[in-house]
Design an enzyme around this catalytic site. Structure first.
Site, PDB file in Angstrom:
ATOM      1  N   HIS A   1      47.706 -26.784  74.392  1.00 35.96           N
ATOM      2  CA  HIS A   1      47.530 -25.359  74.106  1.00 35.96           C
ATOM      3  C   HIS A   1      46.053 -25.047  74.269  1.00 35.96           C
ATOM      4  O   HIS A   1      45.258 -25.943  74.576  1.00 35.96           O
ATOM      5  CB  HIS A   1      48.054 -24.991  72.713  1.00 35.96           C
ATOM      6  CG  HIS A   1      47.341 -25.662  71.579  1.00 35.96           C
ATOM      7  ND1 HIS A   1      47.352 -27.029  71.386  1.00 35.96           N
ATOM      8  CD2 HIS A   1      46.581 -25.161  70.566  1.00 35.96           C
ATOM      9  CE1 HIS A   1      46.638 -27.327  70.310  1.00 35.96           C
ATOM     10  NE2 HIS A   1      46.157 -26.212  69.802  1.00 35.96           N
TER      11      HIS A   1
ATOM     12  N   HIS B   1      43.664 -23.765  72.166  1.00 33.43           N
ATOM     13  CA  HIS B   1      42.692 -23.783  71.077  1.00 33.43           C
ATOM     14  C   HIS B   1      41.430 -24.503  71.540  1.00 33.43           C
ATOM     15  O   HIS B   1      41.493 -25.495  72.272  1.00 33.43           O
ATOM     16  CB  HIS B   1      43.266 -24.504  69.862  1.00 33.43           C
ATOM     17  CG  HIS B   1      43.782 -23.581  68.800  1.00 33.43           C
ATOM     18  ND1 HIS B   1      44.711 -23.962  67.861  1.00 33.43           N
ATOM     19  CD2 HIS B   1      43.480 -22.285  68.505  1.00 33.43           C
ATOM     20  CE1 HIS B   1      44.968 -22.961  67.050  1.00 33.43           C
ATOM     21  NE2 HIS B   1      44.235 -21.932  67.417  1.00 33.43           N
TER      22      HIS B   1
ATOM     23  N   ASP C   1      39.342 -26.565  70.172  1.00 31.87           N
ATOM     24  CA  ASP C   1      39.110 -27.989  69.905  1.00 31.87           C
ATOM     25  C   ASP C   1      39.850 -28.888  70.894  1.00 31.87           C
ATOM     26  O   ASP C   1      39.517 -30.066  71.026  1.00 31.87           O
ATOM     27  CB  ASP C   1      39.484 -28.353  68.466  1.00 31.87           C
ATOM     28  CG  ASP C   1      40.918 -28.015  68.100  1.00 31.87           C
ATOM     29  OD1 ASP C   1      41.367 -26.911  68.437  1.00 31.87           O
ATOM     30  OD2 ASP C   1      41.582 -28.847  67.449  1.00 31.87           O
TER      31      ASP C   1
ATOM     32  N   HIS D   1      44.955 -36.446  65.865  1.00 30.86           N
ATOM     33  CA  HIS D   1      44.605 -35.089  65.411  1.00 30.86           C
ATOM     34  C   HIS D   1      44.779 -35.034  63.889  1.00 30.86           C
ATOM     35  O   HIS D   1      45.616 -34.308  63.353  1.00 30.86           O
ATOM     36  CB  HIS D   1      45.478 -34.044  66.096  1.00 30.86           C
ATOM     37  CG  HIS D   1      44.951 -32.635  65.923  1.00 30.86           C
ATOM     38  ND1 HIS D   1      45.023 -31.946  64.738  1.00 30.86           N
ATOM     39  CD2 HIS D   1      44.362 -31.794  66.791  1.00 30.86           C
ATOM     40  CE1 HIS D   1      44.504 -30.735  64.870  1.00 30.86           C
ATOM     41  NE2 HIS D   1      44.083 -30.619  66.125  1.00 30.86           N
TER      42      HIS D   1
END
Length: 317
Positions: free
Chosen positions: A93, A95, A97, A274
């Site tokens: 995705h 994002h 980070d 993560h």
């Protein structure tokens, strides 16, 4: 007696050749089908112990990178991965980070020898993001390609693809399948599964408990899943308000929830990456409430060989 020495020499050479062949065959039998390296197991908070989310999967003689968080390029360099080989990037995705390291991978990889385009697959918005990235660094590309070092132009090319659920890559026996996951309001978000030579690894990306992930991860040798330590996260986060903390919790998977998920998928090995917060002291105990199978808490540069056996190699400390 004088004629016995050549005969003994021939016998010795034959035995050495047979032993060498046997050693080679044994090595071929133990060669893993897949090798996974956790380049970064962290989250948006800067950490020297856990770099940004990024996973390397080696399959069929090729290197596939999944997400490109902070420090991914340094980790590839530490692993001595040739940048000409690290040309396939899949995003879960958009994002920051998971994407903030892309410019470094693209341009430093080019400077360090990549002479082929960087290929990027990701959810809707990936192509647009990569187009803007190329505009942002147009001066650097022009200078290095046309004026100064005159680096090969193909190495500065990005080939971006917006993808949906389904098989997104299939070549030389390697199949990469994307599947949707549930990252709350962050849509679209994807997980991936890599299959090669009868073995597989599934990668969750960022998600809360997802029935679709369970469906696509069935039969995988290794499942690498994100996790949030519910007990310690609220106390560890000194930046977000209680309302913001709850929003983060609501679109991630707690260790207890992951335990239920692992018990349904039944991978040969479950691995956490993560990790929120970075130290997360309660992960094992919380997971064991619902799952008793093989489990590893990932760390940067941990590698996993997947074949008839699964071998986990921890980095030196």
């Amino acid at each position: 007696m004088r004629q016995a020495k050549p005969l003994l020499l021939l016998v010795g050479i034959s035995l050495l050749l047979i032993a060498g062949a046997a050693t080679h065959e044994a090595g071929a039998e133990t060669q893993p089908a897949l090798r996974v390296v956790l380049l970064g197991t962290g989250n948006p908070r800067p950490s020297l112990e856990r770099f940004g989310p990024s996973i390397l999967v080696e399959a069929g003689g090729r290197d596939f990178l999944f997400d490109c968080g902070r420090g991914a390029t340094q980790r590839l360099y530490q692993q001595k991965i040739p940048f000409n080989a690290a040309d396939a990037l899949f995003l879960t995705h958009l994002h920051s980070d998971h994407t903030v390291g892309i410019a470094d991978l693209w341009l430093t990889g080019w400077v360090m020898g990549r002479s082929v385009p960087l290929r990027v697959w990701g959810p809707t918005g990936t192509s647009e993001m990569m187009a803007h990235l190329q505009k942002a660094y147009a001066f650097d590309v022009h200078t290095r390609r046309d004026v100064d070092e005159q680096l090969p132009g193909q190495g500065a090319v990005i080939q971006a693809h917006d993808i949906e659920q389904g098989v997104v890559y299939e070549r030389d026996g390697v199949k990469v399948t994307a599947f949707t996951v549930d990252h709350g309001v962050v849509k679209p978000a994807l997980g991936y599964r890599v299959d090669f030579a009868g073995h597989s690894v599934a990668l969750s990306g960022d998600t809360r408990y997802s029935e679709n992930l369970i469906r696509f991860a069935q039969g995988a040798d290794v499942l690498i899943h994100e996790v949030l330590d519910l007990e310690s996260y609220g106390a560890a986060d000194k930046i977000y308000s209680p309302k913001q903390i709850q929003k983060v919790i609501d679109h991630h998977t707690t260790a207890e929830q992951a335990g239920v998920l692992f018990s349904r998928v039944k991978p040969r090995l479950a691995v956490y990456s993560h990790i929120v917060p970075p130290d997360a002291p309660n992960l094992i105990a919380a997971t064991r409430k619902n799952y008793a199978g093989p489990l590893e808490v990932g760390e940067d540069l941990m590698s996993i060989d997947i074949g008839e056996r699964i071998e986990v190699h921890h980095p030196p400390h």
